[in-house]
Write an enzyme that holds these catalytic residues in place. Structure first.
Site, PDB file in Angstrom:
ATOM      1  N   LYS A 241       0.834  -1.216   0.000  1.00 27.26           N
ATOM      2  CA  LYS A 241       0.000   0.000   0.000  1.00 27.26           C
ATOM      3  C   LYS A 241       0.867   1.265   0.000  1.00 27.26           C
ATOM      4  O   LYS A 241       0.675   2.146  -0.826  1.00 27.26           O
ATOM      5  CB  LYS A 241      -0.897   0.042   1.251  1.00 27.26           C
ATOM      6  CG  LYS A 241      -1.886  -1.084   1.365  1.00 27.26           C
ATOM      7  CD  LYS A 241      -2.851  -0.842   2.531  1.00 27.26           C
ATOM      8  CE  LYS A 241      -2.184  -0.959   3.893  1.00 27.26           C
ATOM      9  NZ  LYS A 241      -1.835  -2.313   4.318  1.00 27.26           N
TER      10      LYS A 241
ATOM     11  N   ARG B 133      -8.790   0.207  10.124  1.00 25.94           N
ATOM     12  CA  ARG B 133      -8.320  -1.157  10.299  1.00 25.94           C
ATOM     13  C   ARG B 133      -9.420  -2.056  10.869  1.00 25.94           C
ATOM     14  O   ARG B 133      -9.244  -3.248  10.993  1.00 25.94           O
ATOM     15  CB  ARG B 133      -7.178  -1.190  11.328  1.00 25.94           C
ATOM     16  CG  ARG B 133      -5.831  -0.760  10.824  1.00 25.94           C
ATOM     17  CD  ARG B 133      -5.043  -1.933  10.335  1.00 25.94           C
ATOM     18  NE  ARG B 133      -3.707  -2.121  10.832  1.00 25.94           N
ATOM     19  CZ  ARG B 133      -2.632  -1.405  10.555  1.00 25.94           C
ATOM     20  NH1 ARG B 133      -2.728  -0.325   9.837  1.00 25.94           N
ATOM     21  NH2 ARG B 133      -1.454  -1.755  11.009  1.00 25.94           N
TER      22      ARG B 133
ATOM     23  N   ARG C  13      11.885  -7.020   5.178  1.00 22.78           N
ATOM     24  CA  ARG C  13      11.902  -5.557   5.187  1.00 22.78           C
ATOM     25  C   ARG C  13      12.871  -5.007   6.248  1.00 22.78           C
ATOM     26  O   ARG C  13      12.925  -5.507   7.369  1.00 22.78           O
ATOM     27  CB  ARG C  13      10.481  -5.085   5.501  1.00 22.78           C
ATOM     28  CG  ARG C  13      10.281  -3.621   5.337  1.00 22.78           C
ATOM     29  CD  ARG C  13       8.865  -3.301   5.069  1.00 22.78           C
ATOM     30  NE  ARG C  13       8.017  -3.426   6.253  1.00 22.78           N
ATOM     31  CZ  ARG C  13       6.746  -3.032   6.270  1.00 22.78           C
ATOM     32  NH1 ARG C  13       6.196  -2.547   5.184  1.00 22.78           N
ATOM     33  NH2 ARG C  13       6.037  -3.159   7.361  1.00 22.78           N
TER      34      ARG C  13
HETATM   35  P1  AMP Z   1       1.557  -0.341  10.027  1.00 23.03           P
HETATM   36  O1  AMP Z   1       2.874   0.277   9.710  1.00 23.03           O
HETATM   37  O2  AMP Z   1       0.414   0.274   9.271  1.00 23.03           O
HETATM   38  O3  AMP Z   1       1.568  -1.842   9.894  1.00 23.03           O
HETATM   39  O4  AMP Z   1       1.256  -0.020  11.568  1.00 23.03           O
HETATM   40  C1  AMP Z   1       2.153  -0.424  12.583  1.00 23.03           C
HETATM   41  C2  AMP Z   1       1.401  -0.523  13.898  1.00 23.03           C
HETATM   42  O5  AMP Z   1       0.829   0.766  14.243  1.00 23.03           O
HETATM   43  C3  AMP Z   1       0.225  -1.494  13.908  1.00 23.03           C
HETATM   44  O6  AMP Z   1       0.614  -2.834  14.119  1.00 23.03           O
HETATM   45  C4  AMP Z   1      -0.600  -0.925  15.063  1.00 23.03           C
HETATM   46  O7  AMP Z   1      -0.040  -1.263  16.317  1.00 23.03           O
HETATM   47  C5  AMP Z   1      -0.437   0.583  14.871  1.00 23.03           C
HETATM   48  N1  AMP Z   1      -1.498   1.104  13.969  1.00 23.03           N
HETATM   49  C6  AMP Z   1      -1.344   1.623  12.713  1.00 23.03           C
HETATM   50  N2  AMP Z   1      -2.524   1.985  12.178  1.00 23.03           N
HETATM   51  C7  AMP Z   1      -3.465   1.679  13.105  1.00 23.03           C
HETATM   52  C8  AMP Z   1      -4.885   1.783  13.150  1.00 23.03           C
HETATM   53  N3  AMP Z   1      -5.595   2.259  12.110  1.00 23.03           N
HETATM   54  N4  AMP Z   1      -5.507   1.373  14.290  1.00 23.03           N
HETATM   55  C9  AMP Z   1      -4.828   0.892  15.328  1.00 23.03           C
HETATM   56  N5  AMP Z   1      -3.497   0.730  15.341  1.00 23.03           N
HETATM   57  C10 AMP Z   1      -2.802   1.119  14.256  1.00 23.03           C
END
Ligand code: AMP
Length: 210
Positions: A15, A90, A124
């Site tokens: 994404k 999410r 990564r």
């Molecule tokens: P990502 O880089 O998008 O995978 O996000 C890393 C971490 O940030 C996730 O595993 C969650 O702990 C937190 N996080 C990111 N976006 C959200 C969201 N929309 N709701 C809750 N936690 C989030």
């Protein structure tokens, strides 16, 4: 007309990479909630520390915290022509909260098999200083462990380790997939095949968005 787009897809679906390739065509910012949490963490704010506990376990940060952060972000001037949201919503309650905050004109679902997600995430590596992302197999740094861009140290995010990846994919299946149905019902869901190269996936997304 403003173009407010959300991107759905499992971790490792690309994404962020795809948004990076197309956002300038639309003149809108890329908003990644994961990056916003990581930035708060780097800055050492209380907010960042609170989020860290959840992030390290691969769990979701509570909705009230996350929705408040997004509400404030999409109200900024640079979102006047629209935005591309990555990593939010999410779960269904975040999707419903977002509908209360603003209209969503398109939801792009980038579909990839789990095995592809595992391979992409497991390899990564990210720069501790400038945040640039590499991949041991697909985008290797010139020198092992060192950022090509700024010379910073490359590290593996705790949530990219195998146990946390499995946890994140399980959350995706149970909580994020229902969001695709939600956007389908309101008639804005567009699905693309995410297993090609970033350029191929970006081309499909541009075609769908018009
Ligand atoms: P990502 O880089 O998008 O995978 O996000 C890393 C971490 O940030 C996730 O595993 C969650 O702990 C937190 N996080 C990111 N976006 C959200 C969201 N929309 N709701 C809750 N936690 C989030």
């Amino acid at each position: 007309m403003a173009k407010n787009v959300v991107f759905l897809g499992p971790q490792g679906s690309g994404k962020g990479t795809v948004i990076g390739k197309i956002k300038d065509n639309y003149g809108v910012p890329h908003i990644s909630t994961g990056d916003m949490f990581r930035e708060a963490l780097r800055e050492g704010t209380e907010f960042g520390k609170k989020a860290q506990e959840y992030m390290n376990r691969g769990e979701l940060v509570p909705d009230d915290v996350t929705c408040g952060m997004v509400r404030e972000r999409v109200a900024r001037d640079d979102c006047a022509a629209g935005f591309m949201l990555d990593g939010f919503p999410r779960n269904l309650s975040q999707a419903e909260a977002l509908t209360q905050i603003t209209d969503i004109h398109a939801a792009i679902l980038i579909d990839v098999p789990e095995a592809v997600s595992m391979e992409r995430l497991g390899g990564r590596r990210q720069c501790r200083d400038c945040g640039t992302i590499f991949h041991l197999k697909f985008v290797p740094p010139k020198k092992e462990g060192v950022c090509d861009r700024c010379g910073g140290e490359l590290y593996q995010r705790d949530d990219d380790k195998p146990e946390a990846i499995r946890e994140r994919l399980a959350i995706y299946r149970s909580e994020t997939m229902p969001i695709a149905d939600y956007y389908d019902r309101i008639g804005v869901l567009l699905t693309v095949d995410g297993s090609g190269t970033p350029d191929e996936v970006a081309a499909q997304v541009k075609k769908k968005l018009g």
